[in-house]
Design a protein around this motif. Sequence first.
Motif, PDB file in Angstrom:
ATOM      1  N   LYS A  76       3.844   1.604  -1.124  1.00 28.33           N
ATOM      2  CA  LYS A  76       4.573   1.781  -2.384  1.00 28.33           C
ATOM      3  C   LYS A  76       3.662   2.269  -3.513  1.00 28.33           C
ATOM      4  CE  LYS A  76       8.100  -1.715  -1.381  1.00 28.33           C
ATOM      5  NZ  LYS A  76       8.653  -3.022  -1.775  1.00 28.33           N
ATOM      6  N   ASN A  77       2.340   2.043  -3.349  1.00 27.74           N
ATOM      7  CA  ASN A  77       1.373   2.463  -4.388  1.00 27.74           C
ATOM      8  C   ASN A  77       0.257   3.280  -3.727  1.00 27.74           C
ATOM      9  OD1 ASN A  77       2.279   0.642  -6.860  1.00 27.74           O
ATOM     10  ND2 ASN A  77       2.262  -0.683  -5.025  1.00 27.74           N
ATOM     11  N   LYS A  78       0.643   4.416  -3.172  1.00 28.68           N
ATOM     12  CA  LYS A  78      -0.297   5.204  -2.379  1.00 28.68           C
ATOM     13  C   LYS A  78      -1.485   5.702  -3.209  1.00 28.68           C
ATOM     14  CE  LYS A  78       3.159   6.753   0.967  1.00 28.68           C
ATOM     15  NZ  LYS A  78       3.822   7.927   1.574  1.00 28.68           N
ATOM     16  N   VAL A  79      -1.188   6.238  -4.385  1.00 28.55           N
ATOM     17  CA  VAL A  79      -2.271   6.803  -5.203  1.00 28.55           C
ATOM     18  C   VAL A  79      -3.231   5.696  -5.653  1.00 28.55           C
ATOM     19  CG1 VAL A  79      -2.835   8.037  -7.327  1.00 28.55           C
ATOM     20  CG2 VAL A  79      -0.839   8.725  -5.974  1.00 28.55           C
ATOM     21  N   ARG A  80      -2.655   4.577  -6.135  1.00 26.39           N
ATOM     22  CA  ARG A  80      -3.493   3.467  -6.585  1.00 26.39           C
ATOM     23  C   ARG A  80      -4.333   2.923  -5.435  1.00 26.39           C
ATOM     24  NH1 ARG A  80      -0.365  -1.358  -9.278  1.00 26.39           N
ATOM     25  NH2 ARG A  80       0.190   0.370 -10.692  1.00 26.39           N
ATOM     26  N   SER A  81      -3.721   2.801  -4.259  1.00 31.56           N
ATOM     27  CA  SER A  81      -4.444   2.284  -3.099  1.00 31.56           C
ATOM     28  C   SER A  81      -5.555   3.243  -2.682  1.00 31.56           C
ATOM     29  CB  SER A  81      -3.477   2.071  -1.937  1.00 31.56           C
ATOM     30  OG  SER A  81      -2.471   1.137  -2.289  1.00 31.56           O
TER      31      SER A  81
ATOM     32  N   ILE B  65       0.839  -1.202   0.000  1.00 38.68           N
ATOM     33  CA  ILE B  65       0.000   0.000   0.000  1.00 38.68           C
ATOM     34  C   ILE B  65       0.869   1.245   0.000  1.00 38.68           C
ATOM     35  CG2 ILE B  65      -1.630   1.331   1.408  1.00 38.68           C
ATOM     36  CD1 ILE B  65      -2.858  -1.318   2.298  1.00 38.68           C
TER      37      ILE B  65
ATOM     38  N   LEU C  23      -7.146   5.429  -4.599  1.00 39.20           N
ATOM     39  CA  LEU C  23      -8.237   5.381  -5.580  1.00 39.20           C
ATOM     40  C   LEU C  23      -9.081   4.107  -5.420  1.00 39.20           C
ATOM     41  CD1 LEU C  23      -6.402   6.716  -8.775  1.00 39.20           C
ATOM     42  CD2 LEU C  23      -8.039   7.926  -7.336  1.00 39.20           C
ATOM     43  N   THR C  24      -8.424   2.987  -5.117  1.00 40.24           N
ATOM     44  CA  THR C  24      -9.156   1.735  -4.914  1.00 40.24           C
ATOM     45  C   THR C  24     -10.092   1.842  -3.710  1.00 40.24           C
ATOM     46  OG1 THR C  24      -7.334   0.462  -5.855  1.00 40.24           O
ATOM     47  CG2 THR C  24      -8.932  -0.729  -4.500  1.00 40.24           C
TER      48      THR C  24
END
Length: 291
Positions: free
Chosen positions: A16-21, A14, A23-24
């Motif tokens: 490492k992929n803050k924006v993707r997480s 999470i 948005l999810t």
Amino acid sequence: MKLREIGRTAWDAIMKNKVRSLLTMLGIIIGVAAVILVVSISAGTEATISDQITSLGANLIFVTANFGRGGPEGARGSSGGLVFTDADAIAQQVPGVSSVSVEQDTSATVQTGNVTLTGVSVLGTTLDFPNVRDMKVASGAYFDQNQSDHKEKVAVLGSSLAQSLFGTVDPIGQYVTAGTTRLTVIGVMAPRGSVGGTDYDARLYIPITVIFQKFVPAQFARFLGNRVRLIYVKVTNQQSISQVVTQLELLLDRRHNVTATTRDYTITTQQDIISTQESTTAAFRSLLAWV
């Protein structure tokens, strides 16, 4: 892999992929919130509609004319929908009925002094109307049987209509003109508000016999006569509604010379309407839940 290690791995992913997480999570939150909101609105709407149906009056049965089988053309025959005298027969011959009201509406331009209102709803009805529809007279009186029988030109105003026409002046004893008919104001109804899109406070109430005489166009009167669209039947207690419906069917079948398959009328109870509405909204909520 231990539970702690799984949690650490998930947290690292999470981070490492803050924006993707984000948005999810946002998509899930919005989706769930939207379903909850729509289901809540659906349930609230269902309750509101039920309240509006109930506010029409208590323990009501609606007898509606089937114009598809009788209609204006079928009115020439022996079977063409409901007639005004059906209401009297129901009141006198069906046990368990406390009161009966017939309604026939039209619209007209209403004038008094320098005030002119267009498109005013004019409701012709019978003396049991306030009891059947749980309405009160705030001042003056509602018309009686004698005034209805003699087709006296009297009127009872809805509260907001009285305010629009007369302001602060007492309207009792004053005159209004609906279309070309001059009416004497004998009463003002207590505020009721809007029910089912109908503003009861903006209506003009007159005897139904005056509607037949003055507001049914001459070219239709000889065909339609005293035919009505709807009869309201108020039952003494809710437990006897099914028995009263059966008695109504027997009486009207005999009077109209029809059978169960050729009836020129439909009988509906308040609970029928509420149940139909509830089943529709329940199916809609189930669909949303699956989505």
